[in-house]
Write a protein that holds these residues in place. Structure first.
Motif, PDB file in Angstrom:
ATOM      1  N   GLY A   1       0.778  -1.229   0.000  1.00  0.00           N
ATOM      2  CA  GLY A   1       0.000   0.000   0.000  1.00  0.00           C
ATOM      3  C   GLY A   1       0.802   1.266   0.000  1.00  0.00           C
ATOM      4  O   GLY A   1       0.620   2.116   0.850  1.00  0.00           O
ATOM      5  N   GLY A   2       1.703   1.458  -0.935  1.00  0.00           N
ATOM      6  CA  GLY A   2       2.420   2.706  -0.980  1.00  0.00           C
ATOM      7  C   GLY A   2       1.717   3.752  -1.798  1.00  0.00           C
ATOM      8  O   GLY A   2       2.268   4.799  -2.072  1.00  0.00           O
ATOM      9  N   GLY A   3       0.455   3.526  -2.181  1.00  0.00           N
ATOM     10  CA  GLY A   3      -0.189   4.375  -3.168  1.00  0.00           C
ATOM     11  C   GLY A   3      -0.997   5.532  -2.674  1.00  0.00           C
ATOM     12  O   GLY A   3      -1.680   6.165  -3.447  1.00  0.00           O
ATOM     13  N   GLY A   4      -1.018   5.859  -1.417  1.00  0.00           N
ATOM     14  CA  GLY A   4      -1.654   7.103  -1.017  1.00  0.00           C
ATOM     15  C   GLY A   4      -3.099   7.010  -0.588  1.00  0.00           C
ATOM     16  O   GLY A   4      -3.904   7.836  -0.972  1.00  0.00           O
ATOM     17  N   GLY A   5      -3.491   6.021   0.164  1.00  0.00           N
ATOM     18  CA  GLY A   5      -4.791   6.014   0.820  1.00  0.00           C
ATOM     19  C   GLY A   5      -5.997   5.799  -0.056  1.00  0.00           C
ATOM     20  O   GLY A   5      -7.080   6.212   0.290  1.00  0.00           O
ATOM     21  N   GLY A   6      -5.855   5.163  -1.206  1.00  0.00           N
ATOM     22  CA  GLY A   6      -7.011   4.876  -2.038  1.00  0.00           C
ATOM     23  C   GLY A   6      -7.824   3.734  -1.462  1.00  0.00           C
ATOM     24  O   GLY A   6      -7.557   3.232  -0.373  1.00  0.00           O
ATOM     25  N   LYS A   7      -8.834   3.307  -2.198  1.00  0.00           N
ATOM     26  CA  LYS A   7      -9.655   2.189  -1.769  1.00  0.00           C
ATOM     27  C   LYS A   7      -8.825   0.914  -1.812  1.00  0.00           C
ATOM     28  O   LYS A   7      -7.948   0.771  -2.644  1.00  0.00           O
ATOM     29  CB  LYS A   7     -10.865   2.052  -2.691  1.00  0.00           C
ATOM     30  N   PRO A   8      -9.123  -0.037  -0.914  1.00  0.00           N
ATOM     31  CA  PRO A   8      -8.367  -1.281  -0.931  1.00  0.00           C
ATOM     32  C   PRO A   8      -8.611  -2.033  -2.226  1.00  0.00           C
ATOM     33  O   PRO A   8      -9.721  -2.045  -2.752  1.00  0.00           O
ATOM     34  CB  PRO A   8      -8.912  -2.064   0.266  1.00  0.00           C
ATOM     35  N   ARG A   9      -7.539  -2.642  -2.735  1.00  0.00           N
ATOM     36  CA  ARG A   9      -7.670  -3.409  -3.962  1.00  0.00           C
ATOM     37  C   ARG A   9      -7.953  -4.848  -3.606  1.00  0.00           C
ATOM     38  O   ARG A   9      -7.693  -5.295  -2.509  1.00  0.00           O
ATOM     39  CB  ARG A   9      -6.394  -3.312  -4.762  1.00  0.00           C
ATOM     40  N   GLY A  10      -8.433  -5.562  -4.579  1.00  0.00           N
ATOM     41  CA  GLY A  10      -8.735  -6.966  -4.372  1.00  0.00           C
ATOM     42  C   GLY A  10      -9.962  -7.333  -5.166  1.00  0.00           C
ATOM     43  O   GLY A  10     -10.498  -6.514  -5.913  1.00  0.00           O
ATOM     44  N   PRO A  11     -10.410  -8.552  -4.989  1.00  0.00           N
ATOM     45  CA  PRO A  11     -11.594  -8.982  -5.731  1.00  0.00           C
ATOM     46  C   PRO A  11     -12.809  -8.125  -5.365  1.00  0.00           C
ATOM     47  O   PRO A  11     -13.008  -7.780  -4.214  1.00  0.00           O
ATOM     48  CB  PRO A  11     -11.803 -10.427  -5.276  1.00  0.00           C
ATOM     49  N   LYS A  12     -13.596  -7.783  -6.363  1.00  0.00           N
ATOM     50  CA  LYS A  12     -14.793  -6.986  -6.126  1.00  0.00           C
ATOM     51  C   LYS A  12     -15.953  -7.927  -5.821  1.00  0.00           C
ATOM     52  O   LYS A  12     -16.150  -8.933  -6.486  1.00  0.00           O
ATOM     53  CB  LYS A  12     -15.109  -6.136  -7.351  1.00  0.00           C
ATOM     54  N   SER A  13     -16.718  -7.574  -4.792  1.00  0.00           N
ATOM     55  CA  SER A  13     -17.864  -8.393  -4.426  1.00  0.00           C
ATOM     56  C   SER A  13     -19.068  -7.493  -4.196  1.00  0.00           C
ATOM     57  O   SER A  13     -18.944  -6.289  -4.004  1.00  0.00           O
ATOM     58  CB  SER A  13     -17.565  -9.220  -3.179  1.00  0.00           C
ATOM     59  N   CYS A  14     -20.223  -8.126  -4.212  1.00  0.00           N
ATOM     60  CA  CYS A  14     -21.480  -7.408  -4.034  1.00  0.00           C
ATOM     61  C   CYS A  14     -22.454  -8.333  -3.317  1.00  0.00           C
ATOM     62  O   CYS A  14     -22.358  -9.554  -3.424  1.00  0.00           O
ATOM     63  CB  CYS A  14     -22.034  -6.998  -5.396  1.00  0.00           C
ATOM     64  N   CYS A  15     -23.390  -7.760  -2.619  1.00  0.00           N
ATOM     65  CA  CYS A  15     -24.409  -8.521  -1.911  1.00  0.00           C
ATOM     66  C   CYS A  15     -25.408  -9.124  -2.912  1.00  0.00           C
ATOM     67  O   CYS A  15     -25.830  -8.463  -3.852  1.00  0.00           O
ATOM     68  CB  CYS A  15     -25.149  -7.587  -0.951  1.00  0.00           C
ATOM     69  N   CYS A  16     -25.768 -10.378  -2.691  1.00  0.00           N
ATOM     70  CA  CYS A  16     -26.803 -11.025  -3.505  1.00  0.00           C
ATOM     71  C   CYS A  16     -28.163 -10.627  -2.947  1.00  0.00           C
ATOM     72  O   CYS A  16     -28.420 -10.779  -1.758  1.00  0.00           O
ATOM     73  CB  CYS A  16     -26.641 -12.543  -3.453  1.00  0.00           C
ATOM     74  N   TYR A  17     -29.037 -10.124  -3.794  1.00  0.00           N
ATOM     75  CA  TYR A  17     -30.348  -9.669  -3.340  1.00  0.00           C
ATOM     76  C   TYR A  17     -31.281 -10.821  -2.986  1.00  0.00           C
ATOM     77  O   TYR A  17     -32.339 -10.614  -2.398  1.00  0.00           O
ATOM     78  CB  TYR A  17     -31.001  -8.756  -4.382  1.00  0.00           C
ATOM     79  N   ILE A  18     -30.879 -12.061  -3.305  1.00  0.00           N
ATOM     80  CA  ILE A  18     -31.715 -13.223  -3.021  1.00  0.00           C
ATOM     81  C   ILE A  18     -31.333 -13.881  -1.696  1.00  0.00           C
ATOM     82  O   ILE A  18     -32.186 -14.177  -0.868  1.00  0.00           O
ATOM     83  CB  ILE A  18     -31.640 -14.248  -4.166  1.00  0.00           C
ATOM     84  N   CYS A  19     -30.017 -14.097  -1.480  1.00  0.00           N
ATOM     85  CA  CYS A  19     -29.583 -14.802  -0.269  1.00  0.00           C
ATOM     86  C   CYS A  19     -28.915 -13.891   0.749  1.00  0.00           C
ATOM     87  O   CYS A  19     -28.701 -14.298   1.888  1.00  0.00           O
ATOM     88  CB  CYS A  19     -28.648 -15.952  -0.624  1.00  0.00           C
ATOM     89  N   GLY A  20     -28.552 -12.678   0.353  1.00  0.00           N
ATOM     90  CA  GLY A  20     -27.937 -11.740   1.275  1.00  0.00           C
ATOM     91  C   GLY A  20     -26.445 -11.928   1.493  1.00  0.00           C
ATOM     92  O   GLY A  20     -25.835 -11.202   2.261  1.00  0.00           O
ATOM     93  N   LYS A  21     -25.841 -12.890   0.819  1.00  0.00           N
ATOM     94  CA  LYS A  21     -24.407 -13.148   0.993  1.00  0.00           C
ATOM     95  C   LYS A  21     -23.590 -12.321   0.005  1.00  0.00           C
ATOM     96  O   LYS A  21     -24.079 -11.949  -1.049  1.00  0.00           O
ATOM     97  CB  LYS A  21     -24.105 -14.631   0.765  1.00  0.00           C
ATOM     98  N   GLN A  22     -22.336 -12.081   0.374  1.00  0.00           N
ATOM     99  CA  GLN A  22     -21.414 -11.402  -0.530  1.00  0.00           C
ATOM    100  C   GLN A  22     -20.958 -12.396  -1.590  1.00  0.00           C
ATOM    101  O   GLN A  22     -20.669 -13.546  -1.286  1.00  0.00           O
ATOM    102  CB  GLN A  22     -20.209 -10.856   0.225  1.00  0.00           C
ATOM    103  N   CYS A  23     -20.895 -11.944  -2.815  1.00  0.00           N
ATOM    104  CA  CYS A  23     -20.534 -12.794  -3.942  1.00  0.00           C
ATOM    105  C   CYS A  23     -19.572 -12.029  -4.834  1.00  0.00           C
ATOM    106  O   CYS A  23     -19.742 -10.833  -5.054  1.00  0.00           O
ATOM    107  CB  CYS A  23     -21.806 -13.157  -4.709  1.00  0.00           C
ATOM    108  N   LEU A  24     -18.563 -12.729  -5.352  1.00  0.00           N
ATOM    109  CA  LEU A  24     -17.624 -12.080  -6.263  1.00  0.00           C
ATOM    110  C   LEU A  24     -18.345 -11.661  -7.534  1.00  0.00           C
ATOM    111  O   LEU A  24     -19.157 -12.416  -8.076  1.00  0.00           O
ATOM    112  CB  LEU A  24     -16.474 -13.026  -6.613  1.00  0.00           C
ATOM    113  N   MET A  25     -18.043 -10.468  -8.005  1.00  0.00           N
ATOM    114  CA  MET A  25     -18.686  -9.959  -9.214  1.00  0.00           C
ATOM    115  C   MET A  25     -18.376 -10.854 -10.415  1.00  0.00           C
ATOM    116  O   MET A  25     -19.218 -11.026 -11.292  1.00  0.00           O
ATOM    117  CB  MET A  25     -18.234  -8.528  -9.501  1.00  0.00           C
ATOM    118  N   SER A  26     -17.175 -11.433 -10.439  1.00  0.00           N
ATOM    119  CA  SER A  26     -16.786 -12.263 -11.575  1.00  0.00           C
ATOM    120  C   SER A  26     -17.652 -13.508 -11.705  1.00  0.00           C
ATOM    121  O   SER A  26     -17.766 -14.077 -12.792  1.00  0.00           O
ATOM    122  CB  SER A  26     -15.311 -12.657 -11.458  1.00  0.00           C
ATOM    123  N   SER A  27     -18.268 -13.964 -10.621  1.00  0.00           N
ATOM    124  CA  SER A  27     -19.104 -15.162 -10.685  1.00  0.00           C
ATOM    125  C   SER A  27     -20.549 -14.884 -10.273  1.00  0.00           C
ATOM    126  O   SER A  27     -21.301 -15.798  -9.957  1.00  0.00           O
ATOM    127  CB  SER A  27     -18.513 -16.253  -9.788  1.00  0.00           C
TER     128      SER A  27
END
Length: 127
Positions: free
Chosen positions: A12-38
């Motif tokens: 993290g030498g890049g100056g306080g940006g958002k953390p990098r890593g896999p992007k995930s989002c909440c599933c509106y059906i089950c409420g669990k976090q799921c990777l955007m790629s899948s």
């Protein structure tokens, strides 16, 4: 000096940006976090499971968002849809539960306070 092991972005030498890593989002059906790629694969399986576990119950509404909505906006909308359309709310106190069966178990001991506090099970006097 220089690279060493790991990726160049590690540390993290890049100056306080958002953390990098896999992007995930909440599933509106089950409420669990799921990777955007899948997410599409997850959603198909989730729909099948919901229909099997909840015969006759309509699918939760898919949040309607603009194409340019941010990941955070999508996540918040999915969480709200899950909360409103899937979770069961106790009519006595307003708490929400993952399903009707869990809410019905809760209702057996619910005092309908609505204001919280005095947490029934943990040390509150009965009667």
């Amino acid at each position: 000096k220089g690279g060493g092991r790991g990726s160049p972005s590690a540390g993290g030498g890049g100056g306080g940006g958002k953390p990098r890593g896999p992007k995930s989002c909440c599933c509106y059906i089950c409420g669990k976090q799921c990777l955007m790629s899948s997410f599409e694969v997850h959603q198909k399986g989730c729909i099948e499971k919901f229909q099997k576990d909840n015969p006759g119950k309509p699918l939760p509404r898919k949040p309607e968002l603009d194409e340019d909505a941010t990941l955070e906006e999508r996540d918040a909308a999915a969480q709200e849809a899950y909360k409103e359309d899937v979770m069961a709310q106790c009519p006595g106190c307003g708490r929400r539960f993952r399903d009707e069966a869990t809410m019905q178990k809760h209702q057996k001991g619910c005092r309908g306070s609505g204001g919280g506090g005095g947490g029934g099970f943990w040390g509150a006097p009965r009667g």
